[in-house]
Design a protein around this motif. Structure first.
Motif, PDB file in Angstrom:
ATOM      1  N   ALA A  98       3.180  -9.177   5.232  1.00 44.58           N
ATOM      2  CA  ALA A  98       3.426  -7.033   5.384  1.00 44.58           C
ATOM      3  C   ALA A  98       1.512  -6.680   4.709  1.00 44.58           C
ATOM      4  CB  ALA A  98       4.294  -6.488   4.665  1.00 44.58           C
ATOM      5  N   ARG A  99       0.481  -7.643   3.694  1.00 38.23           N
ATOM      6  CA  ARG A  99      -0.348  -6.963   3.575  1.00 38.23           C
ATOM      7  C   ARG A  99      -1.271  -6.785   4.598  1.00 38.23           C
ATOM      8  NH1 ARG A  99      -4.399  -9.892   0.760  1.00 38.23           N
ATOM      9  NH2 ARG A  99      -3.876 -12.275   1.387  1.00 38.23           N
ATOM     10  N   VAL A 103      -1.996   0.159   7.735  1.00 35.72           N
ATOM     11  CA  VAL A 103      -1.215   1.103   7.849  1.00 35.72           C
ATOM     12  C   VAL A 103      -1.199   2.011   8.713  1.00 35.72           C
ATOM     13  CG1 VAL A 103      -0.746   2.945   5.682  1.00 35.72           C
ATOM     14  CG2 VAL A 103      -1.315   0.376   5.326  1.00 35.72           C
ATOM     15  N   VAL A 104      -2.574   2.815   9.084  1.00 38.92           N
ATOM     16  CA  VAL A 104      -2.847   3.636   9.935  1.00 38.92           C
ATOM     17  C   VAL A 104      -1.697   3.195  11.245  1.00 38.92           C
ATOM     18  CG1 VAL A 104      -4.840   4.341  11.536  1.00 38.92           C
ATOM     19  CG2 VAL A 104      -4.840   3.743   9.325  1.00 38.92           C
ATOM     20  N   ALA A 105      -1.251   2.020  11.308  1.00 36.06           N
ATOM     21  CA  ALA A 105      -0.518   1.263  12.504  1.00 36.06           C
ATOM     22  C   ALA A 105       0.970   2.580  12.414  1.00 36.06           C
ATOM     23  CB  ALA A 105      -0.304   0.438  12.860  1.00 36.06           C
ATOM     24  N   LEU A 106       1.221   2.451  11.465  1.00 36.92           N
ATOM     25  CA  LEU A 106       2.696   2.551  10.365  1.00 36.92           C
ATOM     26  C   LEU A 106       2.612   4.022  10.412  1.00 36.92           C
ATOM     27  CD1 LEU A 106       2.831  -0.287   7.333  1.00 36.92           C
ATOM     28  CD2 LEU A 106       3.688  -0.353  10.529  1.00 36.92           C
ATOM     29  N   VAL A 107       1.983   5.061  10.420  1.00 34.43           N
ATOM     30  CA  VAL A 107       1.827   6.503  10.416  1.00 34.43           C
ATOM     31  C   VAL A 107       3.390   6.975  11.968  1.00 34.43           C
ATOM     32  CG1 VAL A 107       0.701   8.498  10.742  1.00 34.43           C
ATOM     33  CG2 VAL A 107      -0.045   6.810   9.595  1.00 34.43           C
ATOM     34  N   PRO A 108       3.132   6.321  12.515  1.00 34.06           N
ATOM     35  CA  PRO A 108       3.904   6.550  13.762  1.00 34.06           C
ATOM     36  C   PRO A 108       5.772   6.590  13.271  1.00 34.06           C
ATOM     37  CG  PRO A 108       2.409   5.771  15.159  1.00 34.06           C
ATOM     38  CD  PRO A 108       2.126   5.632  13.583  1.00 34.06           C
ATOM     39  N   LEU A 109       5.783   5.682  12.650  1.00 33.01           N
ATOM     40  CA  LEU A 109       6.993   4.905  12.073  1.00 33.01           C
ATOM     41  C   LEU A 109       7.288   5.914  10.328  1.00 33.01           C
ATOM     42  CD1 LEU A 109       6.877   0.891  12.520  1.00 33.01           C
ATOM     43  CD2 LEU A 109       8.056   3.408  13.490  1.00 33.01           C
ATOM     44  N   THR A 110       6.406   5.944   9.789  1.00 35.26           N
ATOM     45  CA  THR A 110       6.735   6.568   8.213  1.00 35.26           C
ATOM     46  C   THR A 110       7.214   8.266   9.210  1.00 35.26           C
ATOM     47  OG1 THR A 110       4.434   7.490   8.367  1.00 35.26           O
ATOM     48  CG2 THR A 110       5.038   5.485   6.994  1.00 35.26           C
ATOM     49  N   GLY A 117       7.128  15.544   4.947  1.00 34.00           N
ATOM     50  CA  GLY A 117       7.097  16.529   4.225  1.00 34.00           C
ATOM     51  C   GLY A 117       5.974  15.379   3.136  1.00 34.00           C
ATOM     52  N   ASP A 118       6.363  15.737   2.135  1.00 37.98           N
ATOM     53  CA  ASP A 118       5.361  14.778   0.904  1.00 37.98           C
ATOM     54  C   ASP A 118       5.774  13.792   1.344  1.00 37.98           C
ATOM     55  OD1 ASP A 118       3.307  17.097   0.147  1.00 37.98           O
ATOM     56  OD2 ASP A 118       4.352  17.327  -1.046  1.00 37.98           O
ATOM     57  N   ALA A 119       6.968  13.128   1.219  1.00 32.00           N
ATOM     58  CA  ALA A 119       7.457  11.824   1.391  1.00 32.00           C
ATOM     59  C   ALA A 119       6.477  10.870   2.256  1.00 32.00           C
ATOM     60  CB  ALA A 119       9.117  11.690   1.609  1.00 32.00           C
ATOM     61  N   GLN A 120       6.539  11.132   4.098  1.00 28.69           N
ATOM     62  CA  GLN A 120       5.405  11.263   4.242  1.00 28.69           C
ATOM     63  C   GLN A 120       4.511  10.122   4.047  1.00 28.69           C
ATOM     64  OE1 GLN A 120       3.441  12.071   6.302  1.00 28.69           O
ATOM     65  NE2 GLN A 120       2.865  10.413   7.571  1.00 28.69           N
ATOM     66  N   LYS A 121       4.213  11.517   3.274  1.00 32.31           N
ATOM     67  CA  LYS A 121       2.461  10.928   2.383  1.00 32.31           C
ATOM     68  C   LYS A 121       2.644   9.794   1.206  1.00 32.31           C
ATOM     69  CE  LYS A 121       1.596  14.639   4.731  1.00 32.31           C
ATOM     70  NZ  LYS A 121       1.903  15.477   5.738  1.00 32.31           N
ATOM     71  N   PHE A 122       3.851  10.172   0.209  1.00 37.19           N
ATOM     72  CA  PHE A 122       3.784   9.044  -0.610  1.00 37.19           C
ATOM     73  C   PHE A 122       4.739   8.014   0.256  1.00 37.19           C
ATOM     74  CE2 PHE A 122       6.490  12.501  -2.443  1.00 37.19           C
ATOM     75  CZ  PHE A 122       5.217  12.974  -3.056  1.00 37.19           C
ATOM     76  N   ALA A 123       4.637   7.824   1.205  1.00 37.68           N
ATOM     77  CA  ALA A 123       5.500   6.243   1.897  1.00 37.68           C
ATOM     78  C   ALA A 123       3.599   5.792   2.041  1.00 37.68           C
ATOM     79  CB  ALA A 123       6.324   6.274   3.223  1.00 37.68           C
ATOM     80  N   ILE A 124       2.726   6.248   2.828  1.00 38.75           N
ATOM     81  CA  ILE A 124       1.838   5.602   3.199  1.00 38.75           C
ATOM     82  C   ILE A 124       0.955   4.758   2.284  1.00 38.75           C
ATOM     83  CG2 ILE A 124      -0.177   6.499   4.675  1.00 38.75           C
ATOM     84  CD1 ILE A 124       1.312   6.582   6.495  1.00 38.75           C
ATOM     85  N   PHE A 126       2.005   4.392  -0.385  1.00 41.52           N
ATOM     86  CA  PHE A 126       2.970   3.054  -1.586  1.00 41.52           C
ATOM     87  C   PHE A 126       2.383   2.212  -0.046  1.00 41.52           C
ATOM     88  CE2 PHE A 126       6.466   0.556  -1.033  1.00 41.52           C
ATOM     89  CZ  PHE A 126       6.823   0.555  -2.796  1.00 41.52           C
ATOM     90  N   LEU A 127       2.581   2.225   1.261  1.00 43.68           N
ATOM     91  CA  LEU A 127       2.342   1.307   2.230  1.00 43.68           C
ATOM     92  C   LEU A 127       1.246   0.689   1.811  1.00 43.68           C
ATOM     93  CD1 LEU A 127       4.703   2.256   4.955  1.00 43.68           C
ATOM     94  CD2 LEU A 127       4.748   0.618   3.379  1.00 43.68           C
ATOM     95  N   GLY A 128       0.285   1.085   1.388  1.00 42.75           N
ATOM     96  CA  GLY A 128      -1.196   1.108   1.237  1.00 42.75           C
ATOM     97  C   GLY A 128      -1.427  -0.236  -0.154  1.00 42.75           C
ATOM     98  N   THR A 129      -1.179   0.538  -1.018  1.00 47.47           N
ATOM     99  CA  THR A 129      -1.142  -0.424  -2.268  1.00 47.47           C
ATOM    100  C   THR A 129      -0.154  -1.471  -2.682  1.00 47.47           C
ATOM    101  OG1 THR A 129       0.074   1.667  -3.216  1.00 47.47           O
ATOM    102  CG2 THR A 129      -2.682   1.959  -2.840  1.00 47.47           C
ATOM    103  N   PHE A 130       1.233  -1.244  -2.044  1.00 50.80           N
ATOM    104  CA  PHE A 130       2.197  -2.469  -3.061  1.00 50.80           C
ATOM    105  C   PHE A 130       1.916  -3.790  -3.068  1.00 50.80           C
ATOM    106  CE2 PHE A 130       6.206  -4.369  -2.244  1.00 50.80           C
ATOM    107  CZ  PHE A 130       7.073  -3.853  -3.198  1.00 50.80           C
TER     108      PHE A 130
END
Length: 250
Positions: A98-99, A103-110, A117-124, A126-130
């Motif tokens: 996963a790492r 992350v840019v390619a996951l933007v459409p899915l998020t 809303g903000d949940a999508q920004k949190f998800a980006i 999150f995915l970039g650091t988790f």
């Protein structure tokens, strides 16, 4: 003033001097490199428009929430991977896979899953650091000498006591470094998060400035993000010195 502070101030002034020299000498067109005074004026314009602090706060809020969610899940998972062979065999390959996902390619899915809303920004963020943080924490815990855990077990410590009294304190200086590094990454993913479907924030402001070729505002946004990242880094160093006085990096 300490030598390190002098050197840091010197490097800053050198960069500013080179910037001013290139801009005011005309060797670089203002379209590509605005003069420093125009960038400072851009800060004043943003303040007058009422977006300087509101956009900055929106970005800080998104970074802190997205990154904090990653920390809440990543630290226990990293501990588990470092201390359990079964958990490592089960989860480490997934984290490694996963790492490497961009992350840019996951933007459409998020956008599809979380909306605009903000949940999508949190998800980006999150995915970039988790996924990176899970593996970094696992490495930090694995670096604690095994002799310490074995000595604790010999003295009758339970597994929970070994975690609480040996493994976690031993790994904490490394974990603090991991957190400091990943919060820096969170600031870079902020721009990715706010480039799409945002109506506030520093990334959004940079995108709008790009549409109107307002290079001075782009520079102002980048400087703000850099300063916020520097402030976050300094706070983490201070926090690490405070809560891990036994660290050899003090």
């Amino acid at each position: 003033m300490r030598t390190g502070t002098w050197l840091a101030a010197t490097s800053l002034f050198v960069v500013l001097g080179l910037w001013a020299l290139a801009a005011y000498s005309g060797s670089v067109k203002p379209l590509f490199l605005p003069p420093p005074h125009k960038v400072f004026l851009a800060f004043g314009e943003m303040y007058t428009e009422g977006i300087l602090f509101s956009y900055t706060w929106d970005s800080v809020y998104r970074v802190m929430v997205g990154w904090s969610l990653a920390v809440v899940f990543a630290v226990p998972l990293g501990l588990l991977i470092a201390t359990s062979r079964r958990a490592s065999a089960l989860l480490a390959p997934l984290m490694e896979f996963a790492r490497y996902l961009p992350v840019v390619a996951l933007v459409p899915l998020t956008l599809l899953y979380f909306g605009i809303g903000d949940a999508q920004k949190f998800a980006i963020i999150f995915l970039g650091t988790f996924f990176q943080l899970v593996l970094m924490v696992a490495d930090s815990v694995s670096a604690v000498p095994g002799d310490l855990s074995r000595a604790a077990a010999t003295l009758g410590a339970s597994k929970a006591q070994t975690y609480r009294l040996v493994l976690f304190p031993g790994a904490l200086p490394g974990i603090m470094d991991d957190l400091r590094i990943t919060v820096g990454w969170a600031w870079t993913y902020l721009v990715v998060a706010e480039l799409v479907a945002a109506n506030s924030g520093l990334g959004y402001m940079i995108l709008r400035a790009q549409r109107f070729l307002a290079i001075d505002r782009i520079f102002a946004g980048l400087i703000l993000i850099g300063l916020l990242g520097l402030l976050t880094d300094s706070l983490f160093k201070l926090l690490a010195r405070t809560i891990t006085p036994w660290s050899e990096k003090q």
